[in-house]
Design a protein around this motif. Structure first.
Motif, PDB file in Angstrom:
ATOM      1  N   VAL A 101       0.837  -1.205   0.000  1.00 56.62           N
ATOM      2  CA  VAL A 101       0.000   0.000   0.000  1.00 56.62           C
ATOM      3  C   VAL A 101       0.871   1.254   0.000  1.00 56.62           C
ATOM      4  O   VAL A 101       0.598   2.215  -0.729  1.00 56.62           O
ATOM      5  N   ASP A 102       1.943   1.264   0.789  1.00 57.45           N
ATOM      6  CA  ASP A 102       2.850   2.418   0.816  1.00 57.45           C
ATOM      7  C   ASP A 102       3.446   2.690  -0.564  1.00 57.45           C
ATOM      8  O   ASP A 102       3.514   3.839  -1.006  1.00 57.45           O
ATOM      9  N   VAL A 103       3.861   1.644  -1.253  1.00 56.56           N
ATOM     10  CA  VAL A 103       4.443   1.805  -2.591  1.00 56.56           C
ATOM     11  C   VAL A 103       3.385   2.296  -3.579  1.00 56.56           C
ATOM     12  O   VAL A 103       3.640   3.211  -4.372  1.00 56.56           O
ATOM     13  N   LEU A 104       2.196   1.717  -3.530  1.00 60.51           N
ATOM     14  CA  LEU A 104       1.124   2.157  -4.426  1.00 60.51           C
ATOM     15  C   LEU A 104       0.784   3.627  -4.207  1.00 60.51           C
ATOM     16  O   LEU A 104       0.554   4.371  -5.166  1.00 60.51           O
ATOM     17  N   ARG A 105       0.764   4.057  -2.969  1.00 64.80           N
ATOM     18  CA  ARG A 105       0.461   5.469  -2.672  1.00 64.80           C
ATOM     19  C   ARG A 105       1.537   6.403  -3.218  1.00 64.80           C
ATOM     20  O   ARG A 105       1.235   7.522  -3.616  1.00 64.80           O
ATOM     21  N   LYS A 106       2.775   5.951  -3.260  1.00 67.40           N
ATOM     22  CA  LYS A 106       3.856   6.772  -3.826  1.00 67.40           C
ATOM     23  C   LYS A 106       3.711   6.907  -5.335  1.00 67.40           C
ATOM     24  O   LYS A 106       3.964   7.964  -5.898  1.00 67.40           O
ATOM     25  N   PHE A 107       3.315   5.830  -6.000  1.00 70.79           N
ATOM     26  CA  PHE A 107       3.173   5.851  -7.452  1.00 70.79           C
ATOM     27  C   PHE A 107       1.850   6.462  -7.905  1.00 70.79           C
ATOM     28  O   PHE A 107       1.752   6.984  -9.006  1.00 70.79           O
ATOM     29  N   TYR A 108       0.836   6.363  -7.072  1.00 74.25           N
ATOM     30  CA  TYR A 108      -0.493   6.871  -7.412  1.00 74.25           C
ATOM     31  C   TYR A 108      -1.025   7.722  -6.258  1.00 74.25           C
ATOM     32  O   TYR A 108      -1.989   7.341  -5.583  1.00 74.25           O
ATOM     33  N   PRO A 109      -0.430   8.903  -6.028  1.00 75.38           N
ATOM     34  CA  PRO A 109      -0.826   9.722  -4.875  1.00 75.38           C
ATOM     35  C   PRO A 109      -2.267  10.232  -4.942  1.00 75.38           C
ATOM     36  O   PRO A 109      -2.840  10.572  -3.908  1.00 75.38           O
ATOM     37  N   GLN A 110      -2.870  10.250  -6.118  1.00 75.72           N
ATOM     38  CA  GLN A 110      -4.244  10.722  -6.246  1.00 75.72           C
ATOM     39  C   GLN A 110      -5.264   9.664  -5.822  1.00 75.72           C
ATOM     40  O   GLN A 110      -6.426   9.969  -5.632  1.00 75.72           O
ATOM     41  N   LYS A 111      -4.822   8.426  -5.639  1.00 77.49           N
ATOM     42  CA  LYS A 111      -5.723   7.339  -5.249  1.00 77.49           C
ATOM     43  C   LYS A 111      -5.704   7.156  -3.731  1.00 77.49           C
ATOM     44  O   LYS A 111      -4.709   7.429  -3.074  1.00 77.49           O
ATOM     45  N   ASP A 112      -6.805   6.676  -3.209  1.00 78.87           N
ATOM     46  CA  ASP A 112      -6.914   6.402  -1.784  1.00 78.87           C
ATOM     47  C   ASP A 112      -6.942   4.890  -1.587  1.00 78.87           C
ATOM     48  O   ASP A 112      -8.011   4.278  -1.614  1.00 78.87           O
ATOM     49  N   PHE A 113      -5.785   4.283  -1.424  1.00 78.46           N
ATOM     50  CA  PHE A 113      -5.702   2.836  -1.245  1.00 78.46           C
ATOM     51  C   PHE A 113      -6.017   2.470   0.198  1.00 78.46           C
ATOM     52  O   PHE A 113      -5.547   3.115   1.131  1.00 78.46           O
ATOM     53  N   LEU A 114      -6.830   1.451   0.359  1.00 76.73           N
ATOM     54  CA  LEU A 114      -7.196   0.963   1.673  1.00 76.73           C
ATOM     55  C   LEU A 114      -6.793  -0.495   1.805  1.00 76.73           C
ATOM     56  O   LEU A 114      -6.770  -1.233   0.827  1.00 76.73           O
ATOM     57  N   LEU A 115      -6.517  -0.901   3.006  1.00 75.71           N
ATOM     58  CA  LEU A 115      -6.128  -2.276   3.291  1.00 75.71           C
ATOM     59  C   LEU A 115      -7.224  -2.936   4.104  1.00 75.71           C
ATOM     60  O   LEU A 115      -7.626  -2.431   5.152  1.00 75.71           O
ATOM     61  N   LYS A 116      -7.750  -4.036   3.581  1.00 73.11           N
ATOM     62  CA  LYS A 116      -8.779  -4.799   4.287  1.00 73.11           C
ATOM     63  C   LYS A 116      -8.111  -6.048   4.852  1.00 73.11           C
ATOM     64  O   LYS A 116      -7.248  -6.642   4.207  1.00 73.11           O
ATOM     65  N   TRP A 117      -8.494  -6.435   6.015  1.00 76.06           N
ATOM     66  CA  TRP A 117      -7.870  -7.582   6.685  1.00 76.06           C
ATOM     67  C   TRP A 117      -7.831  -8.767   5.760  1.00 76.06           C
ATOM     68  O   TRP A 117      -8.827  -9.120   5.180  1.00 76.06           O
ATOM     69  N   VAL A 118      -6.770  -9.436   5.610  1.00 78.61           N
ATOM     70  CA  VAL A 118      -5.449  -9.116   6.078  1.00 78.61           C
ATOM     71  C   VAL A 118      -4.559  -8.691   4.903  1.00 78.61           C
ATOM     72  O   VAL A 118      -3.536  -8.073   5.103  1.00 78.61           O
ATOM     73  N   ASN A 119      -4.971  -8.999   3.707  1.00 78.05           N
ATOM     74  CA  ASN A 119      -4.115  -8.658   2.579  1.00 78.05           C
ATOM     75  C   ASN A 119      -4.898  -8.240   1.334  1.00 78.05           C
ATOM     76  O   ASN A 119      -4.404  -8.346   0.233  1.00 78.05           O
ATOM     77  N   ASP A 120      -6.082  -7.744   1.505  1.00 75.23           N
ATOM     78  CA  ASP A 120      -6.869  -7.231   0.383  1.00 75.23           C
ATOM     79  C   ASP A 120      -6.671  -5.723   0.308  1.00 75.23           C
ATOM     80  O   ASP A 120      -6.944  -5.017   1.275  1.00 75.23           O
ATOM     81  N   ILE A 121      -6.194  -5.256  -0.841  1.00 77.46           N
ATOM     82  CA  ILE A 121      -5.976  -3.825  -1.051  1.00 77.46           C
ATOM     83  C   ILE A 121      -7.014  -3.372  -2.076  1.00 77.46           C
ATOM     84  O   ILE A 121      -7.185  -3.980  -3.118  1.00 77.46           O
ATOM     85  N   PHE A 122      -7.690  -2.286  -1.746  1.00 73.06           N
ATOM     86  CA  PHE A 122      -8.684  -1.764  -2.687  1.00 73.06           C
ATOM     87  C   PHE A 122      -8.680  -0.257  -2.634  1.00 73.06           C
ATOM     88  O   PHE A 122      -8.032   0.362  -1.823  1.00 73.06           O
TER      89      PHE A 122
END
Length: 84
Positions: free
Chosen positions: A63-84
């Motif tokens: 999620v940290d890496v995705l946020r760096k590459f796509y700062p306009q997106k709001d990535f969320l982490l759902k237990w335990v490894n689902d990113i949306f």
């Protein structure tokens, strides 16, 4: 448990039709709805008392890496490894 492979391997799929979790729960991941992958590291030794931290730790870093590459997106982490 030790991975005796000599190279890092990534296994990527467009869907999962027979997935299962650590506790034996089955799940279905339909095509074109996500990125599904597993990674195998060479000579990776598991520390048994910290094994439950591995998956959420990796998901948090992804999620940290995705946020760096796509700062306009709001990535969320759902237990335990689902990113949306």
């Amino acid at each position: 448990m030790k991975n005796k492979n000599k190279k890092i391997a990534a296994f990527v799929a467009q869907s999962q039709t027979n997935g299962y979790g650590k506790q034996g729960h089955f799940f279905y991941s339909p095509a074109q709805t996500g990125i599904y992958f597993s990674i195998a590291f060479p000579n990776f030794e598991i520390v048994q008392d910290k094994i439950n931290l591995l998956t959420p730790c990796i998901a948090t870093y992804v999620v940290d890496v995705l946020r760096k590459f796509y700062p306009q997106k709001d990535f969320l982490l759902k237990w335990v490894n689902d990113i949306f």
